[in-house]
Scaffold this active site. Structure first.
Site, PDB file in Angstrom:
ATOM      1  N   LYS A  89      -0.194  -1.989  -6.529  1.00 44.26           N
ATOM      2  CA  LYS A  89      -1.011  -1.733  -5.338  1.00 44.26           C
ATOM      3  C   LYS A  89      -2.070  -0.727  -5.741  1.00 44.26           C
ATOM      4  CE  LYS A  89       3.375  -2.579  -3.753  1.00 44.26           C
ATOM      5  NZ  LYS A  89       4.548  -2.634  -4.618  1.00 44.26           N
ATOM      6  N   LYS A 107       8.917   4.657  -4.118  1.00 43.85           N
ATOM      7  CA  LYS A 107       9.286   4.586  -5.528  1.00 43.85           C
ATOM      8  C   LYS A 107       8.829   5.896  -6.176  1.00 43.85           C
ATOM      9  CE  LYS A 107       7.777   0.160  -4.332  1.00 43.85           C
ATOM     10  NZ  LYS A 107       8.992  -0.415  -3.854  1.00 43.85           N
TER      11      LYS A 107
END
EC number: 2.7.8.-
Length: 504
Positions: A238, A423
């Site tokens: 991303k 994450k």
């Protein structure tokens, strides 16, 4: 007697004909099944003797093929190709080399005293840390999207945007419309999304972008004739780069669930980041590297990035004094740069290792490293979802809870009515990694991923530490009693899920 023999012969022939006619479907099935099982045996031999992938992946594929011969063999033929065998065109190789050379020509901070761990990761990956940044941690969609939307609206030269999942809902439409507006005003816009993760993006949704002159690529779409090679190798990054000066990356995709606006979860817990300054160079490199790949896959002209274009893409300025080291990699790389850098970070711990990941399914080496660190007395804590979004991944993660507790780690289940998708890792409270990679086999070996390593005791580090402490408060600590009281069916689901994890 002769007539009797003739009669019996005719009767036997008629019986055989009738048997064949009635059971031809069964016979055809047996023949087909036999051929498929033979293919399975050949595949198993090839995996054992000639394939270079890791042992756990080999064992998982062989087990699936022999337990479910038909489904397993077909699945392997579609999804199981070794990415190391992938060949790239001359144009792809040359354009990537031009990109790397342009980046190497940018003045760097080699005279600065580098953070100690960053030297080790740089030696491993050939990617140097870069100073001159301002790092901002963005917690959940409520912090991320307003900052992202504001930055997009202020773009003056170019926008490069890439997501694994890009939905067709309110927030995705708002971002699309901004891209359309900026493209019409003369801003160069490149839009890339994963061909599987965003497979539901319709032509109608994309039409305004194309009409405005936005360049669009679906990364390895499933409709591609290359499906056998790429179907299981997804681009999970991303990235947003604006004017070569501002970059975004982290866990959030584009969709209403990422700002907690769907009924599935009360809170979608995620971590994103905004980078302003020199490290945006590496985000730009990652994006353009993927773009080059797709341009040439689509049969575009061999040289699509001009020298002038390279200059405008790589012209960042110093805006702070924070270090950032952007590590990206994928299934076609010879080594697993993202995973190995994460393991180096864990292995450097003296006091604590805090990890949050929606999917905790480590490979053998990663599990050995983190268990050894925990057994050495380091405060190892891992947060995983209390409620999953995918059955196999959820049960696969829970399969590793017991062995982690036995090693001395603390394992947490995030709130059952919410989902943790962040994450991130925080080591000794002074070093961190944030990005797109889960702590699982898929991110380590099958996905294209990116992680940003931080080394400063800055506001960003303090923000991350506060988020971890809040997440621990919002989570439930697993106990050995929980492990002993697991229902048999749950144990079976976890064992099967962990067995399949190396190939999913």
């Amino acid at each position: 007697m002769r007539k009797l023999v003739q009669f019996l012969f005719i009767a036997v022939v008629l019986f055989l004909v009738e048997y064949v006619l009635i059971n031809q479907a069964a016979i055809l099935f047996l023949i087909t099944s036999g051929i498929i099982q033979l293919c399975g045996v050949i595949i198993a031999i090839r995996l054992l003797l000639f394939d270079q992938r890791n042992t756990s992946s080999k064992v998982a594929w062989i087990a699936v093929i022999f337990i479910l011969p038909v489904l397993g063999t077909i699945s392997y033929l579609v999804f199981g190709r070794n990415p190391a065998t992938r060949k790239f065109s001359t144009a792809q190789v040359m354009e990537k080399a031009k990109l790397i050379n342009a980046i190497h020509a940018i003045p760097n901070n080699t005279n600065e005293k580098l953070p100690r761990l960053s030297k080790r990761i740089a030696h491993l990956t050939s990617i140097e840390p870069i100073k001159g940044n301002k790092i901002e941690i963005l917690t959940n969609g409520e912090e991320t999207f307003p900052v992202l939307l504001d930055a997009l609206r202020k773009a003056e030269n170019h926008i490069h945007i890439q997501y694994y999942i890009f939905k067709t809902d309110a927030i995705s439409t708002e971002i699309r419309d901004i891209l359309v507006e900026k493209a019409k005003s003369g801003v160069e816009v490149r839009f890339m999304f994963d061909g599987l993760g965003s497979s539901k993006l319709s032509k109608a949704f994309l039409a305004p972008l194309k009409e405005a002159g936005v360049s669009i690529h679906a990364f390895d779409p499933i409709a591609s004739p290359w499906i056998v090679r790429t179907a299981n190798l997804r681009n999970h990054r991303k990235i947003v780069v604006i004017d070569g000066q501002i970059g975004f990356t982290g866990g959030l995709n584009i969709g209403e669930e990422y700002r907690s606006n769907t009924p599935d979860f009360r809170v979608w817990r995620d971590t994103h980041m905004k980078i302003t300054g020199q490290a945006v160079i590496e985000l730009q490199e990652s994006f353009l590297n993927d773009w080059i790949y797709m341009e040439n896959q689509a049969g575009a002209a061999d040289q699509f990035i001009s020298e002038a274009g390279l200059q405008q893409y790589f012209s960042p300025v110093d805006v702070g004094d924070e270090w950032a080291q952007v590590i990206y990699g994928g299934p076609y790389d010879k080594e697993k740069w993202v995973r190995d850098s994460m393991l180096d970070l864990i292995d450097s711990a003296k006091e604590s290792v805090w990890i949050v990941s929606p999917y905790f399914v480590p490979d053998e080496e990663a599990l050995a490293v983190i268990r050894r660190v925990a057994m050495s007395g380091v405060d190892v804590r891992v947060i995983i979802p209390g409620k999953g979004d995918r059955g196999i991944s959820f049960h696969g993660s829970n399969a590793y809870v017991k062995t982690m507790i036995e090693a001395g780690a603390k394992m947490y289940a995030y709130a059952d009515d919410s989902f943790v998708h962040a994450k991130a890792m925080l080591v000794d409270g002074t070093r961190a990694a944030i990005g797109t990679a889960n702590f699982d086999v898929r991110s380590f070996r099958l996905n294209h991923e990116l992680m940003v390593f931080l080394y400063d005791e800055s506001e960003a580090m303090l923000h991350l530490k506060r988020d971890f402490k809040k997440d621990f408060e919002d989570s439930r600590l697993f106990t050995m009693k929980d492990m002993e009281n697991k229902p048999l069916l749950t144990r079976i689901k976890e064992v099967l899920s962990s067995l399949l994890s190396p190939i999913l």
